[in-house]
Design a protein around this motif. Structure first.
Motif, mmCIF file in Angstrom:
data_model
loop_
_atom_site.group_PDB
_atom_site.id
_atom_site.type_symbol
_atom_site.label_atom_id
_atom_site.label_comp_id
_atom_site.label_asym_id
_atom_site.label_seq_id
_atom_site.Cartn_x
_atom_site.Cartn_y
_atom_site.Cartn_z
ATOM 1 N N LEU A 186 -0.182 14.235 5.667
ATOM 2 C CA LEU A 186 0.075 12.459 5.265
ATOM 3 C C LEU A 186 -1.358 11.735 5.518
ATOM 4 N N PRO A 187 -1.785 11.681 4.699
ATOM 5 C CA PRO A 187 -2.810 10.507 4.573
ATOM 6 C C PRO A 187 -2.885 9.742 5.491
ATOM 7 N N PRO A 188 -3.904 9.456 6.448
ATOM 8 C CA PRO A 188 -3.699 8.548 7.529
ATOM 9 C C PRO A 188 -2.862 6.866 6.779
ATOM 10 N N GLN A 189 -2.390 6.220 7.700
ATOM 11 C CA GLN A 189 -2.006 4.675 7.298
ATOM 12 C C GLN A 189 -2.975 3.540 7.437
ATOM 13 N N GLN A 190 -2.916 3.360 5.852
ATOM 14 C CA GLN A 190 -4.479 2.148 5.738
ATOM 15 C C GLN A 190 -3.774 0.775 6.538
ATOM 16 N N ALA A 191 -4.617 -0.113 6.948
ATOM 17 C CA ALA A 191 -3.841 -0.978 7.789
ATOM 18 C C ALA A 191 -4.216 -2.389 6.160
ATOM 19 N N LYS A 192 -3.464 -3.248 6.827
ATOM 20 C CA LYS A 192 -3.044 -4.268 6.066
ATOM 21 C C LYS A 192 -3.598 -4.963 6.692
ATOM 22 N N PRO A 193 -4.340 -6.143 5.466
ATOM 23 C CA PRO A 193 -5.617 -7.023 6.418
ATOM 24 C C PRO A 193 -4.416 -8.538 6.983
ATOM 25 N N GLN A 194 -3.513 -7.992 5.878
ATOM 26 C CA GLN A 194 -2.789 -9.427 5.684
ATOM 27 C C GLN A 194 -1.627 -9.432 6.698
ATOM 28 N N GLY A 195 -1.665 -8.670 7.310
ATOM 29 C CA GLY A 195 -0.249 -8.560 8.238
ATOM 30 C C GLY A 195 0.812 -7.836 6.897
ATOM 31 N N GLY A 196 1.941 -8.512 6.816
ATOM 32 C CA GLY A 196 3.439 -8.346 5.928
ATOM 33 C C GLY A 196 4.160 -7.292 6.564
ATOM 34 N N ARG A 197 5.058 -7.639 6.230
ATOM 35 C CA ARG A 197 6.658 -5.829 7.367
ATOM 36 C C ARG A 197 5.932 -4.778 7.265
ATOM 37 N N PRO A 198 6.374 -3.966 8.256
ATOM 38 C CA PRO A 198 6.183 -2.825 8.427
ATOM 39 C C PRO A 198 6.268 -1.802 7.486
ATOM 40 N N ARG A 199 5.187 -0.755 7.563
ATOM 41 C CA ARG A 199 5.749 0.130 6.759
ATOM 42 C C ARG A 199 6.820 1.149 6.909
ATOM 43 N N ASN A 200 7.522 1.525 6.009
ATOM 44 C CA ASN A 200 8.769 2.473 5.818
ATOM 45 C C ASN A 200 8.554 3.661 6.897
ATOM 46 N N ASN A 201 9.381 4.160 7.777
ATOM 47 C CA ASN A 201 8.929 5.890 7.837
ATOM 48 C C ASN A 201 8.731 6.692 7.594
ATOM 49 N N ASP A 202 7.382 7.369 7.395
ATOM 50 C CA ASP A 202 7.666 8.387 6.730
ATOM 51 C C ASP A 202 8.594 9.506 6.625
ATOM 52 N N ARG A 203 8.779 9.606 7.787
ATOM 53 C CA ARG A 203 10.212 10.468 7.632
ATOM 54 C C ARG A 203 11.016 10.273 6.725
ATOM 55 N N ARG A 204 11.312 8.898 6.411
ATOM 56 C CA ARG A 204 12.913 8.603 6.402
ATOM 57 C C ARG A 204 12.191 9.084 4.454
ATOM 58 N N MET A 205 10.906 8.252 4.275
ATOM 59 C CA MET A 205 10.182 8.454 2.986
ATOM 60 C C MET A 205 10.337 9.628 2.236
ATOM 61 N N MET A 206 10.113 10.408 3.134
ATOM 62 C CA MET A 206 10.438 11.871 2.850
ATOM 63 C C MET A 206 11.000 12.888 2.685
ATOM 64 N N GLU A 207 12.911 12.116 3.397
ATOM 65 C CA GLU A 207 13.745 12.493 2.504
ATOM 66 C C GLU A 207 14.109 11.916 1.791
ATOM 67 N N ALA A 208 14.016 10.699 1.657
ATOM 68 C CA ALA A 208 14.701 10.078 -0.090
ATOM 69 C C ALA A 208 14.091 10.902 -0.610
ATOM 70 N N ILE A 209 12.762 11.203 -0.993
ATOM 71 C CA ILE A 209 12.088 11.891 -2.139
ATOM 72 C C ILE A 209 12.819 12.852 -2.607
ATOM 73 N N VAL A 210 13.126 13.484 -1.612
ATOM 74 C CA VAL A 210 13.467 15.122 -0.974
ATOM 75 C C VAL A 210 15.042 14.839 -2.029
ATOM 76 N N TYR A 211 15.650 13.751 -1.636
ATOM 77 C CA TYR A 211 17.220 13.569 -2.077
ATOM 78 C C TYR A 211 17.239 12.940 -3.450
ATOM 79 N N VAL A 212 15.553 12.754 -4.049
ATOM 80 C CA VAL A 212 15.734 12.486 -5.410
ATOM 81 C C VAL A 212 15.988 13.660 -6.377
ATOM 82 N N LEU A 213 14.400 14.581 -5.646
ATOM 83 C CA LEU A 213 14.247 15.401 -6.251
ATOM 84 C C LEU A 213 15.298 16.516 -6.780
ATOM 85 N N LYS A 214 16.267 16.652 -5.091
ATOM 86 C CA LYS A 214 17.873 17.521 -5.231
ATOM 87 C C LYS A 214 18.231 17.573 -6.212
ATOM 88 N N THR A 215 18.743 15.609 -5.735
ATOM 89 C CA THR A 215 20.107 15.241 -6.860
ATOM 90 C C THR A 215 19.022 15.062 -8.081
#
Length: 129
Positions: free
Chosen positions: A26-55
């Motif tokens: 995975l590429p390093p996370q880019q820092a958000k200069p203006q803050g904002g919401r925290p980035r979603n967990n990478d593992r969680r997002m990969m599992e969601a992608i796997v779910y979409v690809l499998k189903t």
């Protein structure tokens, strides 16, 4: 509050050993200069992608208990642009080659080209009938 990981069916979860290998790609996370919401967990997002690809479910129909479809799709696009899935495919092939072996001298490509079922002559609108 329930652990969100409980909501993902077991068959879509990424085992720890595999996750360690994926995480390195995975590429390093880019820092958000203006803050904002925290980035979603990478593992969680990969599992969601796997779910979409499998189903085959649409991104917008992804169960909210797994992840927001738009967030998972954004991460998919980000990682696709960064070449993560190509790197993952290559790493998988190289590991398979180490364990089982691949005869790199012989490859075959298979493809099927068919006409769309509603565009063929047999199904065409016939005004004279």
């Amino acid at each position: 509050m329930k652990d969100q990981k409980e909501e993902i069916p077991k068959r879509f979860r990424i085992p720890d050993g595999l996750w360690e290998k994926i995480q390195r790609l995975l590429p390093p996370q880019q820092a958000k200069p203006q803050g904002g919401r925290p980035r979603n967990n990478d593992r969680r997002m990969m599992e969601a992608i796997v779910y979409v690809l499998k189903t085959g479910v649409q991104w917008k129909a992804l169960p909210r208990s797994i992840a927001a479809g738009s967030s998972a799709h954004d991460r998919f696009q980000e990682w696709n642009t960064a070449g993560v899935f190509q790197k993952l495919w290559r790493a998988g092939l190289l590991e398979y080659e180490k364990i089982v072996g691949i005869d790199w001298k012989w490859q075959a490509m298979d493809a099927a080209i068919i006409k769309a079922p509603l565009r063929g002559c047999a199904n065409r609108f016939k005004p004279h009938r």
